[in-house]
Write a protein that holds these residues in place. Structure first.
Motif, PDB file in Angstrom:
ATOM      1  N   GLN A  98       0.856  -1.185   0.000  1.00  0.00           N
ATOM      2  CA  GLN A  98       0.000   0.000   0.000  1.00  0.00           C
ATOM      3  C   GLN A  98       0.891   1.233   0.000  1.00  0.00           C
ATOM      4  O   GLN A  98       1.357   1.663  -1.037  1.00  0.00           O
ATOM      5  CB  GLN A  98      -0.998  -0.058   1.152  1.00  0.00           C
ATOM      6  N   CYS A  99       1.240   1.770   1.181  1.00  0.00           N
ATOM      7  CA  CYS A  99       2.140   2.932   1.131  1.00  0.00           C
ATOM      8  C   CYS A  99       3.538   2.513   0.697  1.00  0.00           C
ATOM      9  O   CYS A  99       4.311   3.306   0.179  1.00  0.00           O
ATOM     10  CB  CYS A  99       2.193   3.640   2.478  1.00  0.00           C
ATOM     11  N   GLY A 100       3.906   1.245   0.952  1.00  0.00           N
ATOM     12  CA  GLY A 100       5.181   0.734   0.475  1.00  0.00           C
ATOM     13  C   GLY A 100       6.363   0.905   1.409  1.00  0.00           C
ATOM     14  O   GLY A 100       7.459   0.443   1.113  1.00  0.00           O
ATOM     15  N   CYS A 102       7.031  -0.389   4.332  1.00  0.00           N
ATOM     16  CA  CYS A 102       7.518  -1.623   4.951  1.00  0.00           C
ATOM     17  C   CYS A 102       8.046  -2.605   3.914  1.00  0.00           C
ATOM     18  O   CYS A 102       8.671  -3.603   4.246  1.00  0.00           O
ATOM     19  CB  CYS A 102       6.375  -2.305   5.719  1.00  0.00           C
ATOM     20  N   CYS A 134       3.828  -3.664   9.423  1.00  0.00           N
ATOM     21  CA  CYS A 134       3.144  -2.966   8.337  1.00  0.00           C
ATOM     22  C   CYS A 134       1.939  -2.255   8.933  1.00  0.00           C
ATOM     23  O   CYS A 134       1.118  -2.886   9.583  1.00  0.00           O
ATOM     24  CB  CYS A 134       2.691  -3.952   7.257  1.00  0.00           C
ATOM     25  N   ARG A 135       1.834  -0.931   8.702  1.00  0.00           N
ATOM     26  CA  ARG A 135       0.715  -0.180   9.275  1.00  0.00           C
ATOM     27  C   ARG A 135      -0.490  -0.160   8.332  1.00  0.00           C
ATOM     28  O   ARG A 135      -1.538   0.353   8.697  1.00  0.00           O
ATOM     29  CB  ARG A 135       1.135   1.278   9.552  1.00  0.00           C
ATOM     30  N   CYS A 136      -0.334  -0.640   7.106  1.00  0.00           N
ATOM     31  CA  CYS A 136      -1.396  -0.447   6.114  1.00  0.00           C
ATOM     32  C   CYS A 136      -2.194  -1.703   5.806  1.00  0.00           C
ATOM     33  O   CYS A 136      -3.412  -1.690   5.826  1.00  0.00           O
ATOM     34  CB  CYS A 136      -0.815   0.056   4.791  1.00  0.00           C
TER      35      CYS A 136
END
Ligand SMILES: Cc1cc2nc3c(=O)[nH]c(=O)nc-3n(C[C@H](O)[C@H](O)[C@H](O)COP(=O)(O)OP(=O)(O)OC[C@H]3O[C@@H](n4cnc5c(N)ncnc54)[C@H](O)[C@@H]3O)c2cc1C
Ligand code: FES
Ligand code: FES
Lengths: 157, 289
Positions: A98-100, A102, A134-136
């Protein structure tokens, strides 16, 4: 001090390295390799994971001088002459990015897993990735991607 | 800052004697956190990563395993898990794979945190630590005498940790740790147990339960005196053992848990690990008969 080591197959020389700085700092700030990410600087998130002499480690916890004469492989070194590595293709295919932020660390860590364990169980995947936050994504797609990467790698053999 | 890079044990000891202001660094998983966060600014780093003598293990003539201070948790798990099962179990709970690829027992002993996971199994198994200085040579320090206070150990300013020595497991060994998840956990509390069936004896080790890792001597003595080694584990004996382990702790309240919770949990871990070990012991005994 000067640190000479091999990065992704090429010898690199970093000059004016402060003795207390990390391998991560050398890679990002002195060699311009921005793949490995800096998030926590305390080994908790795994976003700085690189191979050191073939073993995945947190680059933020390796002193620069400890890399002297050794081999480092970063996410930039995963792709080969035949294109993206299986983990890279699988992560893109499965929507595991997603945001990338991690992603580079997860790719190196997952690459190590499927190299050592060609058909990892879910428990093995979870244990291998326990140090990568991973936060996403919520991790489900990452698990899918690692299973897929193992298949792609097996198909290449 | 200077970066000292000895390539042999002799050079390392010389550097340590010459530069008492240098901070040893092995895997760096404790030291680098302190440097990155500016919690420490030593005049020099003494990198032990290139000292070959620290990186392997051997079996001594009396059968004891001597493990170099620089052996990573990952290598310990794969290479010594059969002989040092309690320590290998503890090693498997350390941090994450990346941390286990770098972190070492030597570093755990150097940091001497009351929460360090190597300490309880080493205490339970009766391990001995080999420390050395250029001036005074080798000292063998029993695990139970090594821990001097919160994050303090018996190491002299000119000494380095060379190895730990431990007999291969003579019976079942278990380690158990409380924390919010199965990885990346600083122990809320932990407990290790080693049975020595031939000697009718048990060893214990408590983590995150007092200012230093420690043994539960009364619990050990009680079990040695009261347990019937040729029978299944008696409930009342297991219960009293758990109480005595609990009573051996002097825990604190902190962000990870309260003293009261820790005391309770230690009793649970003691009973649980004793039950596992006893079941193994009885199975083993049955198989031999
Ligand atoms: C994300 C993360 C998770 C962690 N999880 C755990 C965990 O679950 N359980 C746990 O117990 N620990 C944990 N730790 C702490 C750390 O990984 C361990 O204490 C590890 O054993 C340290 O080993 P090292 O080789 O990296 O030590 P280093 O950082 O290199 O050194 C630690 C200390 O020991 C000294 N030292 C090292 N080698 C010697 C020697 N040969 N002689 C004398 N002194 C020496 C150093 O000067 C320093 O004071 C974690 C750390 C991180 C960053
Ligand atoms: S930046 Fe290294 S583990 Fe988070
Ligand atoms: S994709 Fe954003 S942190 Fe993992």
């Amino acid at each position: 001090m000067r640190v000479t080591f091999t990065v992704n197959g090429r010898e690199q020389v970093a000059d004016d390295v402060w003795e207390g700085e990390s391998l991560l700092f050398v890679l990002r700030e002195r060699l311009g390799l921005l793949g490995a990410k800096n998030a926590c600087e305390q080994g908790e998130c795994g976003s700085c994971t690189v191979y050191l002499d073939g073993l995945p480690v947190c680059a933020c916890l390796v002193a620069a001088g400890q890399a002297q004469g050794r081999r480092v492989r970063t996410v930039e070194g995963l792709a080969g002459a035949d294109g993206l590595a299986p983990v890279q293709r699988a992560f893109a295919e499965c929507g595991a990015v997603q945001c990338g932020f991690c992603t580079p660390g997860l790719l190196v860590q997952a690459d190590d897993l499927i190299t050592r364990v060609p058909e990892p169980s879910d428990a093995e995947i979870r244990e291998a990735l326990a140090g990568n936050l991973c936060r996403c994504t919520g991790y489900e797609k990452i698990l899918d991607a690692v299973r897929r990467a193992a298949e792609l790698k097996a198909a290449r053999r | 800052m200077d970066f000292l890079r000895p390539e042999s044990w002799e050079e390392a000891l010389a550097a340590r004697a010459e530069r008492p202001d240098a901070l040893p660094i092995q895997g760096g998983t404790d030291v680098m956190v302190e440097l990155n966060f500016d919690l420490r600014r030593p005049a020099a780093l003494l990198d032990l990563g290139a000292v070959r003598e620290l990186a392997g293990w051997e079996t001594l003539p009396d059968g004891t395993v001597r493990v170099g201070a620089g052996v990573s948790y990952a290598r310990l798990i794969t290479g010594l898990g059969d002989r040092l099962p309690g320590l290998a179990q503890a090693a498997r709970t350390v941090g994450s794979p990346q941390i286990r690829n770098r972190g070492t027992v030597g570093g755990n002993l150097g940091a001497a945190s009351p929460a360090g996971d190597a300490h309880p199994p080493l205490l339970a198994a009766g391990a001995v630590y080999e420390v050395e200085s250029a001036a005074r040579g080798v000292r063998l320090v029993p695990a139970a005498e090594f821990y001097a206070g919160v994050k303090r150990n018996a190491l002299g300013p000119d000494e380095l940790i060379r190895a730990f020595r431990q007999a291969p497991a003579a019976g079942p060994q278990y380690f158990s740790k409380i924390g919010p998840r199965n990885a990346m956990v600083i122990a809320v509390c932990s407990f290790a147990l080693a049975l020595f069936p031939a000697e009718r004896r048990v060893g214990t080790g408590l983590g995150s339960a007092a200012p230093t890792p420690r043994r539960a001597y009364e619990a050990e003595e009680f079990l040695a005196a009261e347990a019937d080694w040729d029978a299944d584990l008696d409930d009342a004996v297991a219960g009293r053992f758990a109480e005595l382990v609990s009573a051996a702790a002097s825990p604190i309240d902190d962000v990870r848990g309260t003293a009261e919770y820790r005391r309770h949990a230690l009793g649970v871990l003691a009973r649980r690990t004793l039950t596992w070990a006893w079941n193994d012991h009885r199975k083993g005994a049955g198989a031999c008969a």
